[in-house]
Design an enzyme around this catalytic site. Structure first.
Site, PDB file in Angstrom:
ATOM      1  N   TYR A 114      25.628  44.040  37.851  1.00  0.00           N
ATOM      2  CA  TYR A 114      25.667  43.454  39.191  1.00  0.00           C
ATOM      3  C   TYR A 114      24.322  42.839  39.571  1.00  0.00           C
ATOM      4  O   TYR A 114      24.272  41.927  40.384  1.00  0.00           O
ATOM      5  CB  TYR A 114      26.018  44.517  40.241  1.00  0.00           C
ATOM      6  CG  TYR A 114      27.493  44.718  40.485  1.00  0.00           C
ATOM      7  CD1 TYR A 114      28.373  44.952  39.431  1.00  0.00           C
ATOM      8  CD2 TYR A 114      28.005  44.693  41.776  1.00  0.00           C
ATOM      9  CE1 TYR A 114      29.716  45.155  39.669  1.00  0.00           C
ATOM     10  CE2 TYR A 114      29.353  44.898  42.022  1.00  0.00           C
ATOM     11  CZ  TYR A 114      30.202  45.128  40.960  1.00  0.00           C
ATOM     12  OH  TYR A 114      31.538  45.326  41.195  1.00  0.00           O
ATOM     13  N   LYS A 129      30.317  52.482  27.014  1.00  0.00           N
ATOM     14  CA  LYS A 129      30.927  51.708  25.920  1.00  0.00           C
ATOM     15  C   LYS A 129      29.915  51.704  24.778  1.00  0.00           C
ATOM     16  O   LYS A 129      29.483  50.660  24.269  1.00  0.00           O
ATOM     17  CB  LYS A 129      31.259  50.283  26.426  1.00  0.00           C
ATOM     18  CG  LYS A 129      32.042  49.429  25.460  1.00  0.00           C
ATOM     19  CD  LYS A 129      33.484  49.882  25.245  1.00  0.00           C
ATOM     20  CE  LYS A 129      34.154  49.048  24.163  1.00  0.00           C
ATOM     21  NZ  LYS A 129      35.481  49.566  23.787  1.00  0.00           N
ATOM     22  N   ASP A 174      37.279  52.359  27.933  1.00  0.00           N
ATOM     23  CA  ASP A 174      38.692  52.007  27.692  1.00  0.00           C
ATOM     24  C   ASP A 174      39.550  53.260  27.573  1.00  0.00           C
ATOM     25  O   ASP A 174      40.626  53.375  28.174  1.00  0.00           O
ATOM     26  CB  ASP A 174      38.859  51.075  26.469  1.00  0.00           C
ATOM     27  CG  ASP A 174      38.121  51.563  25.230  1.00  0.00           C
ATOM     28  OD1 ASP A 174      37.330  52.523  25.330  1.00  0.00           O
ATOM     29  OD2 ASP A 174      38.331  50.964  24.151  1.00  0.00           O
ATOM     30  N   ASP A 226      33.251  50.481  39.400  1.00  0.00           N
ATOM     31  CA  ASP A 226      34.007  49.629  40.318  1.00  0.00           C
ATOM     32  C   ASP A 226      35.470  49.571  39.871  1.00  0.00           C
ATOM     33  O   ASP A 226      36.389  49.767  40.664  1.00  0.00           O
ATOM     34  CB  ASP A 226      33.396  48.224  40.324  1.00  0.00           C
ATOM     35  CG  ASP A 226      34.164  47.277  41.232  1.00  0.00           C
ATOM     36  OD1 ASP A 226      34.462  47.668  42.384  1.00  0.00           O
ATOM     37  OD2 ASP A 226      34.477  46.153  40.801  1.00  0.00           O
ATOM     38  N   ASP A 241      39.153  51.673  41.611  1.00  0.00           N
ATOM     39  CA  ASP A 241      40.409  51.065  42.082  1.00  0.00           C
ATOM     40  C   ASP A 241      41.597  51.639  41.314  1.00  0.00           C
ATOM     41  O   ASP A 241      42.652  51.913  41.880  1.00  0.00           O
ATOM     42  CB  ASP A 241      40.404  49.536  41.912  1.00  0.00           C
ATOM     43  CG  ASP A 241      39.806  48.817  43.123  1.00  0.00           C
ATOM     44  OD1 ASP A 241      38.841  49.349  43.708  1.00  0.00           O
ATOM     45  OD2 ASP A 241      40.299  47.731  43.484  1.00  0.00           O
TER      46      ASP A 241
HETATM   47  C1  IPM Z   1      33.563  47.834  46.006  1.00  0.00           C
HETATM   48  C2  IPM Z   1      33.807  46.360  46.131  1.00  0.00           C
HETATM   49  C3  IPM Z   1      32.494  45.608  46.018  1.00  0.00           C
HETATM   50  C4  IPM Z   1      31.895  45.913  44.658  1.00  0.00           C
HETATM   51  C5  IPM Z   1      32.580  44.088  46.244  1.00  0.00           C
HETATM   52  C6  IPM Z   1      33.198  43.755  47.574  1.00  0.00           C
HETATM   53  C7  IPM Z   1      31.252  43.422  46.082  1.00  0.00           C
HETATM   54  O1  IPM Z   1      34.737  45.940  45.193  1.00  0.00           O
HETATM   55  O2  IPM Z   1      32.789  48.378  46.824  1.00  0.00           O
HETATM   56  O3  IPM Z   1      34.130  48.464  45.118  1.00  0.00           O
HETATM   57  O4  IPM Z   1      32.248  45.284  43.656  1.00  0.00           O
HETATM   58  O5  IPM Z   1      31.053  46.816  44.590  1.00  0.00           O
HETATM   59 MN    MN Z   2      35.637  47.568  44.041  1.00  0.00          MN
END
Ligand code: IPM
Ligand code: MN
Length: 356
Positions: free
Chosen positions: A140, A190, A222, A246, A250
């Site tokens: 990032y 990885k 993975d 990240d 999710d």
């Molecule tokens: C998160 C989000 C952020 C990230 C974005 C909005 C920049 O997806 O907090 O997980 O990638 O960190």
């Molecule tokens: Mn995210």
């Protein structure tokens, strides 16, 4: 007195932040505590007003407060803004400026929501682990980054980079966190391909020597992506880099029924930032149908971590449980055909259980 800066941000950010402000005020009243809340624009909202995603004034407010809450940033409206001025840039800069390198994302399934997970009940039942995501380094932020050339030879590049010191401090946090839980850390990398992951693994192994009472295992990203849905019960604390964390968070949101249920706390040294894991969800923004529970649970984390108001943190969590147990659901966690409550209604229901 506790000073809190609140950035509603974009999309559903303002709606969920309204519930947070209501909750903090209610806690103040019920427990005779003084919370000073200051609000400022961030992300697209700030671009629209000031031409930049974060003004120096907004950053100053954050740096001068005891804790910061952020709703969400970004949306299609700003997709064509030049990269250096995108809404997300503000969030990344904020995280970096606050030095919150450790992002704690608890993946906790409330028993009431077992049926809302797309996975089978026998897999997700009892799921309770934490993703500890490195937040201020990795790909990032790594340089060089950029684009050059044009046509078929146009190139774009980013750099995934970690120093041993950066890995050491996040991994140490993981072991400390595990000591307050089930004493097991899974480090995710990885290392079969990437040098940066080999350094990560070597450093994690070295730090582990200081924590003989905690077990450590390593998994490739993975494989881990598969394991979290195959057998989530095996995890206690997962520690990983910025990008892997990240993506994994999710994915793991699906274990809890909805990404609308996942809170987060980001800590480092002096500062702390609290955000729901979900994004700005532009498709449902402004409709009062977002799930504010991730934000509300982020406030529980704020009470616990920044203010050491442990009982209040438990009270918020209990209020959320009670509201779910009573059958109230926003659209994302409703049973098929069930009448849903709105964002503000579920916020009211939680607030109504504070101070009882
Ligand atoms: C998160 C989000 C952020 C990230 C974005 C909005 C920049 O997806 O907090 O997980 O990638 O960190
Ligand atoms: Mn995210």
């Amino acid at each position: 007195m506790y000073r809190i800066t609140v950035f509603p941000g974009d999309g559903i950010g303002p709606e969920v932040t309204d519930q947070v402000i209501k909750l903090i005020r209610k806690i103040g009243q019920a427990h005779h505590l003084v919370f000073e809340i200051q609000q400022s624009l961030l992300g697209g909202a700030s671009i629209d007003k000031h031409g930049v995603p974060m003004t120096p004034e907004a950053l100053r407010l954050a740096l001068e407060s005891d804790a910061v809450f952020l709703g969400a940033v970004g949306g299609p409206k700003w997709d064509r803004v030049e990269p250096a001025k995108r809404p997300e840039k503000a969030l990344l800069e904020l995280r970096k400026s606050l030095e919150v390198f450790a992002n704690i994302r608890p993946v906790l399934l409330m028993p009431e929501l077992v049926s809302r997970s797309p996975l089978k009940a026998e897999i997700v039942e009892g799921c309770d682990f934490v993703i500890l995501r490195e937040l201020t380094g990795g790909i990032y932020f790594g340089t060089p980054r950029g684009t050059e050339g044009s046509g078929p030879s146009e190139r774009a590049f980013n750099t995934m980079v970690y120093t041993a010191a950066e890995v050491e401090r996040i991994v140490r946090k993981a072991f400390e966190l595990a000591r307050r839980r089930r004493r097991h850390v899974t480090s995710v990398d990885k290392a079969n391909v990437l040098e940066v992951s080999r350094l990560w693994r070597k450093t994690a192994t070295a730090v582990h020597a200081e924590f003989p009472d905690v077990t450590l295992d390593h998994r490739y990203i993975d494989d881990c992506a598969m394991q979290v849905i195959k057998n989530p019960g095996q995890f206690d604390v997962i520690v990983t880099g910025n990008l892997f964390g990240d993506i994994l968070s999710d994915e793991c949101a699906m274990l809890t029924g909805s990404i609308g249920m996942l809170p987060s706390a980001s800590v480092g040294g002096k500062y702390a930032l609290y955000e729901p894991v979900h994004g700005s969800a532009p498709d449902i923004a402004g409709k009062n149908m977002a799930n504010p529970l991730a934000s509300i649970l982020s406030i529980a984390m704020m009470m616990e971590t920044s203010f050491e108001l442990h009982e209040i943190a438990r009270e918020i969590e209990q209020a959320v449980r009670d509201v779910l147990r009573a059958g109230h659901r926003t659209a994302d966690i409703a049973e098929p055909g069930q009448r849903c409550v709105s964002c503000s209604e579920i916020g009211d229901l939680v607030c109504g259980r504070i101070g009882k």
